[in-house]
Scaffold this active site. Structure first.
Site, PDB file in Angstrom:
ATOM      1  N   ALA A 113       0.771  -1.239   0.000  1.00 22.97           N
ATOM      2  CA  ALA A 113       0.000   0.000   0.000  1.00 22.97           C
ATOM      3  C   ALA A 113       0.805   1.294   0.000  1.00 22.97           C
ATOM      4  O   ALA A 113       0.316   2.314  -0.490  1.00 22.97           O
ATOM      5  CB  ALA A 113      -0.957   0.001   1.205  1.00 22.97           C
ATOM      6  N   GLY A 116       0.359   5.167  -0.173  1.00 25.14           N
ATOM      7  CA  GLY A 116      -1.047   5.313   0.165  1.00 25.14           C
ATOM      8  C   GLY A 116      -1.929   5.970  -0.873  1.00 25.14           C
ATOM      9  O   GLY A 116      -3.111   6.187  -0.611  1.00 25.14           O
ATOM     10  N   CYS A 234       3.972  -0.923 -12.735  1.00 26.31           N
ATOM     11  CA  CYS A 234       4.338   0.242 -13.545  1.00 26.31           C
ATOM     12  C   CYS A 234       5.553  -0.108 -14.394  1.00 26.31           C
ATOM     13  O   CYS A 234       6.530   0.638 -14.445  1.00 26.31           O
ATOM     14  CB  CYS A 234       4.585   1.469 -12.671  1.00 26.31           C
ATOM     15  SG  CYS A 234       5.835   1.251 -11.399  1.00 26.31           S
TER      16      CYS A 234
END
Length: 511
Positions: A113, A116, A234
């Site tokens: 995570a 955030g 990514c």
């Protein structure tokens, strides 16, 4: 910038894309970067924000609440940033959560995570309802994760700093939705962050592929039947993208790919030597990866990304759901929703079990109850979910399993500290409130020079007539006051006799 790209990377992309498209791809690295922000709809609607925005905005096509802003504008240096009204986020990075299709009331996991951005995007879609568990294995990155959740006023998140394999027993078959924004070689970020090129040359694609394979398998065990996983990276590497999904599908026959049609298709023909193991995948899996998605910087206004949506069938009957919090200790003065006894803050952070700690007398909640009665129109956290670790009070989302044995950084919304018969409200409480929930508040216009002075930590002169007060409250205005900018909370102050003592945290202050 094209001259700086690693030669091996350019050779690989030339092989995958072919000469003509490779030239278009290469040319994108010499184009200007794109900048995005996402409106935090947990605090403000995108329509209201667009009407108030001081920035030049244009819509991100694939993100419901995403906007491009112009280079040179500085949204991180505006009071609205400190009010948590938006999150600065690369436009392509907004796509995975959109495809997760989160609904209020669901149980959702963001497995990797930090810092955030996607967690706060999930939280906005949940609108404070349901259970959001966010986890990151890196303790240094968890600090930024906690701060961003607090900044954007998230009320229903639990923050873990745990290895995913240690979460399996607690969360077996528990989640409706899981996001895996996997660690990757970062090829899609070369234009945005040039230092990623140096990291790419130090770390192998195969190194990341091993981690990604493990994360997908672990997430599958924590997903409920009928649930959805979104896997994203990514990077452009087929070893980390199509190959991961094809291998996962061959091992998990109860999963299927949900086709994504608004972006470029995944590439089954890239599952070949020398980049992938030739013939290692079934025809079913190879066909399925054509339904995954690639975001290319030369085809859209964003950086490079890969996304796969995995849906689990309803047929698995051998996966048990996570148990709800037990009813023990749910009276007015309880300190743990599960055990009815106090655990120290250090225990909570280390995730020790009951047997590891010595019971202590329950902490009195009377100061907290007095604060709620004096300052708040209603209790924004249900009493049945209030838990105390040491002096620290949290609102833990209902339906959360026991977390004993896990490294818990935040067991819920941090309310404040009960210390020597006093209650000290947390900054997280202020950021999670709404102006309408406060009986005593001050709302400064963003154009008022005192707004910036407050964010710098200065004491302010404030006339009593400027305070927003509940008409039914007759006691003096002295004491805590919710400070807002354009009606959106930014922190606490203490008002007395025309002066507002600043309670804005030093680590958050405008510099």
């Amino acid at each position: 910038m094209t001259k700086q790209l690693p030669d091996l990377f350019k050779t690989k992309m030339m092989d995958l894309l072919g000469a003509e498209e490779f030239e278009q791809f290469l040319a994108s690295y010499d184009q200007a970067r794109l900048f995005g922000l996402r409106v935090n709809t947990a605090k403000i609607s995108k329509e209201e924000f667009a009407a108030r925005s001081p920035f030049t905005l244009s819509k991100v096509p694939w993100a419901a609440d995403g906007f491009y802003y112009q280079e040179g504008e500085r949204p991180g240096k505006h009071p609205y940033y400190h009010a948590g009204l938006y999150y600065i986020q690369e436009p392509s990075a907004m796509a995975p959560v959109e495809l997760l299709q989160v609904e209020p009331g669901e149980r959702v996991l963001d497995l990797c995570a930090a810092p955030g951005g996607k967690s706060t995007q999930i939280a906005a879609k949940m609108q404070g309802e349901g259970v959001l568990v966010v986890n990151d294995i890196h303790s240094d990155r968890v600090k930024a994760l906690v701060k961003n959740l607090e900044l954007l006023g998230v009320r229903n998140a639990v923050v873990l700093n745990e290895k995913p394999e240690r979460m399996l027993t607690v969360f077996n078959g528990y989640f409706d939705k899981i996001l895996i924004d996997a660690p990757c070689s970062g090829e899609g970020m070369f234009r945005k962050e040039e230092e990623m090129m140096q990291q790419w040359e130090r770390h192998s694609v195969q190194e990341f592929a091993v981690m990604q394979r493990e994360l997908l398998g672990q997430a599958a065990q924590m997903l409920a039947p009928g649930g959805r996983i979104v896997y994203s990276t990514c990077t452009f590497s087929p070893e980390e993208n199509e190959a991961q999904i094809a291998e996962f599908l061959d091992k998990h026959l109860d999963f299927n790919v949900v086709p994504v049609d608004q972006f470029s298709a995944g590439q089954p023909d890239w599952l070949r030597a020398p980049w992938c193991e030739e013939g290692a995948y079934s025809s079913r899996s190879m066909e399925a990866v054509a339904g995954t998605a690639r975001l290319w910087p030369h085809r859209l206004k964003g950086e490079g990304h890969y996304v796969a949506v995995l849906q689990r069938g309803l047929g698995r009957g051998d996966v048990g759901g996570g148990g709800d919090v037990g009813s023990g200790g749910r009276d007015a003065d309880f300190v743990s929703a599960s055990s009815g006894r106090k655990r120290s803050g250090r225990e909570a952070l280390r995730g020790k079990s009951r047997a590891d700690a010595t019971p202590r007398p329950a902490v009195s909640l009377e100061p907290l109850q007095a604060f709620v009665g004096e300052l708040l129109r209603s209790e924004p956290f249900a009493a049945g979910r209030l838990v105390c670790y040491g002096e620290h009070a949290y609102s833990s989302p209902e339906g959360l399993p026991e977390l004993h044995g896990l490294k818990v950084v935040r067991p819920g919304w941090y309310i404040g500290a009960l210390h020597r018969g006093r209650f000290e409200p947390s900054h997280a409480l202020a950021m999670g409130l709404r102006l309408r929930e406060a009986k005593r508040a001050l709302s400064l216009a963003s154009s008022d020079e005192r707004a910036l002075r407050y964010l710098k930590g200065e004491t302010l002169e404030v006339a009593e007539s400027e305070l927003i007060r509940d008409p039914e409250v007759t006691q003096a205005a002295k004491g805590y006051c919710l400070v807002c900018i354009d009606d959106h909370p930014v922190g606490w102050g203490k008002w007395h006799d025309g002066m507002l003592k600043n309670e804005y945290p030093p680590g958050w202050r405008w510099t």
